[in-house]
Design a protein around this motif. Sequence first.
Motif, mmCIF file in Angstrom:
data_model
loop_
_atom_site.group_PDB
_atom_site.id
_atom_site.type_symbol
_atom_site.label_atom_id
_atom_site.label_comp_id
_atom_site.label_asym_id
_atom_site.label_seq_id
_atom_site.Cartn_x
_atom_site.Cartn_y
_atom_site.Cartn_z
ATOM 1 N N GLU A 1 1.450 6.182 10.782
ATOM 2 C CA GLU A 1 0.355 6.941 10.969
ATOM 3 C C GLU A 1 -0.731 6.513 10.014
ATOM 4 O O GLU A 1 -2.002 6.142 10.768
ATOM 5 C CB GLU A 1 0.793 8.154 10.415
ATOM 6 C CG GLU A 1 -0.523 9.230 10.655
ATOM 7 C CD GLU A 1 -0.925 9.614 11.973
ATOM 8 O OE1 GLU A 1 -1.929 9.803 12.192
ATOM 9 O OE2 GLU A 1 0.120 9.366 12.979
ATOM 10 N N HIS A 2 -0.517 5.859 8.951
ATOM 11 C CA HIS A 2 -1.651 5.209 8.045
ATOM 12 C C HIS A 2 -2.024 4.095 8.814
ATOM 13 O O HIS A 2 -3.376 3.610 8.568
ATOM 14 C CB HIS A 2 -1.390 5.056 6.702
ATOM 15 C CG HIS A 2 -0.230 4.228 6.461
ATOM 16 N ND1 HIS A 2 1.026 4.474 6.623
ATOM 17 C CD2 HIS A 2 -0.181 2.867 5.755
ATOM 18 C CE1 HIS A 2 1.796 3.353 6.183
ATOM 19 N NE2 HIS A 2 0.891 2.323 5.908
ATOM 20 N N VAL A 3 -1.167 3.371 9.378
ATOM 21 C CA VAL A 3 -1.722 1.974 10.078
ATOM 22 C C VAL A 3 -2.678 2.180 11.251
ATOM 23 O O VAL A 3 -3.486 1.663 11.434
ATOM 24 C CB VAL A 3 -0.302 1.363 10.204
ATOM 25 C CG1 VAL A 3 -0.919 0.090 11.172
ATOM 26 C CG2 VAL A 3 0.439 0.806 9.461
ATOM 27 N N LYS A 4 -2.112 3.348 11.900
ATOM 28 C CA LYS A 4 -2.960 3.911 13.067
ATOM 29 C C LYS A 4 -4.330 4.396 12.636
ATOM 30 O O LYS A 4 -5.461 3.997 13.181
ATOM 31 C CB LYS A 4 -2.551 4.956 13.819
ATOM 32 C CG LYS A 4 -1.276 4.727 14.916
ATOM 33 C CD LYS A 4 -0.500 5.779 15.339
ATOM 34 C CE LYS A 4 0.049 6.684 15.036
ATOM 35 N NZ LYS A 4 0.697 7.793 15.863
ATOM 36 N N GLY A 5 -4.521 4.910 11.270
ATOM 37 C CA GLY A 5 -5.670 5.428 10.821
ATOM 38 C C GLY A 5 -6.445 4.069 10.381
ATOM 39 O O GLY A 5 -7.733 4.009 10.644
ATOM 40 N N MET A 6 -5.735 3.156 9.990
ATOM 41 C CA MET A 6 -6.545 2.076 9.611
ATOM 42 C C MET A 6 -6.901 1.232 10.766
ATOM 43 O O MET A 6 -8.251 0.582 10.710
ATOM 44 C CB MET A 6 -5.797 1.077 8.544
ATOM 45 C CG MET A 6 -5.055 1.514 7.260
ATOM 46 S SD MET A 6 -6.483 1.595 5.896
ATOM 47 C CE MET A 6 -6.258 -0.048 5.382
ATOM 48 N N ILE A 7 -6.260 1.234 11.662
ATOM 49 C CA ILE A 7 -7.003 0.385 12.967
ATOM 50 C C ILE A 7 -8.086 1.202 13.613
ATOM 51 O O ILE A 7 -9.115 0.395 13.707
ATOM 52 C CB ILE A 7 -5.859 0.562 13.910
ATOM 53 C CG1 ILE A 7 -4.403 -0.478 13.874
ATOM 54 C CG2 ILE A 7 -6.253 -0.083 15.343
ATOM 55 C CD1 ILE A 7 -3.219 -0.480 14.471
ATOM 56 N N ALA B 1 2.269 14.194 -1.698
ATOM 57 C CA ALA B 1 3.817 14.550 -1.333
ATOM 58 C C ALA B 1 4.483 13.250 -1.491
ATOM 59 O O ALA B 1 5.195 12.898 -0.298
ATOM 60 C CB ALA B 1 3.602 15.226 -0.025
ATOM 61 N N GLY B 2 4.411 12.313 -2.386
ATOM 62 C CA GLY B 2 5.228 11.279 -2.431
ATOM 63 C C GLY B 2 4.529 10.222 -2.019
ATOM 64 O O GLY B 2 5.201 9.088 -1.804
ATOM 65 N N LYS B 3 3.413 10.399 -1.141
ATOM 66 C CA LYS B 3 2.703 9.186 -0.721
ATOM 67 C C LYS B 3 1.562 8.461 -1.386
ATOM 68 O O LYS B 3 0.950 9.324 -2.242
ATOM 69 C CB LYS B 3 2.073 9.730 0.689
ATOM 70 C CG LYS B 3 3.366 9.930 1.740
ATOM 71 C CD LYS B 3 2.513 10.352 3.177
ATOM 72 C CE LYS B 3 3.382 11.026 4.262
ATOM 73 N NZ LYS B 3 2.796 11.332 5.506
ATOM 74 N N THR B 4 1.502 7.319 -1.372
ATOM 75 C CA THR B 4 0.256 6.847 -1.822
ATOM 76 C C THR B 4 -1.049 6.963 -1.170
ATOM 77 O O THR B 4 -1.004 7.778 -0.149
ATOM 78 C CB THR B 4 0.465 5.069 -2.022
ATOM 79 O OG1 THR B 4 0.009 4.638 -0.542
ATOM 80 C CG2 THR B 4 1.691 4.838 -2.539
ATOM 81 N N ALA B 5 -2.111 6.637 -1.773
ATOM 82 C CA ALA B 5 -3.444 7.278 -1.379
ATOM 83 C C ALA B 5 -3.669 6.350 0.142
ATOM 84 O O ALA B 5 -3.987 7.105 1.182
ATOM 85 C CB ALA B 5 -4.557 6.832 -2.093
ATOM 86 N N ILE B 6 -3.120 5.491 0.440
ATOM 87 C CA ILE B 6 -3.291 4.627 1.487
ATOM 88 C C ILE B 6 -2.416 5.459 2.592
ATOM 89 O O ILE B 6 -2.735 5.407 3.976
ATOM 90 C CB ILE B 6 -2.950 3.131 1.424
ATOM 91 C CG1 ILE B 6 -3.817 2.422 0.474
ATOM 92 C CG2 ILE B 6 -2.654 2.300 2.883
ATOM 93 C CD1 ILE B 6 -5.166 2.112 1.591
#
Length: 208
Positions: free
Chosen positions: A154-160, A184-189
């Motif tokens: 998901e975060h890669v799709k957001g970055m794309i 929730a245990g995720k980094t900011a990225i």
Amino acid sequence: LTDCLALQISISTMSSALYSAVPNALTGPNYLEWAQAMQSYLMAQGQWKVLTGSPPQDPTKLADWNDTDLRAQGNLRLRLAPSVITAVSSQTTAADIWKHLKDTYGKPGVPVVYQDFRAALSLTIPGDANPIPALDKLEAYFQRLETNKFTVAEHVKGMILMAKLPASMDNMLQVYLSGLKPVAGKTAIESITVQNVRDATILQWEQR
């Protein structure tokens, strides 16, 4: 004449519903997307049972089963590309047609997945026009990749998506990025979502 007209209207209505539910004919590479839409349509029409069950032993119920099977065959054939119709010409039941299509096209090749991935990376978001059509197209590419068992984080799709935004939206991006926090245990990225970037993009466009 009235009965004939009613029958024509009924056939036209059913065809419209089929083409609406399954807008794209099966060409081969789009099998998984097509199969999901077609299965949903057949289930809604009460015809899916002939693809998953066995003909009834009771002779009084066999005619109804055969009629349902013929209807399912017709719906399947109506949404096949000409070259694919030829490939199933020897199949005599809806279940046989479905099995042949699944065995033949059910496993997408690497070229198909790569084509969608490349298209997603090549797409651009306009800076001088409504971005929603381009955003919808990008989402469709991601959905097809997922359907073909190629999952993009998901975060890669957001970055794309962020990388595709025009320079006029740089300030909006800076505000969005500066507000990211670990959750929730995720980094900011990892907290980046394509939906949040999409919403911020549309809002920026509407407030221009």
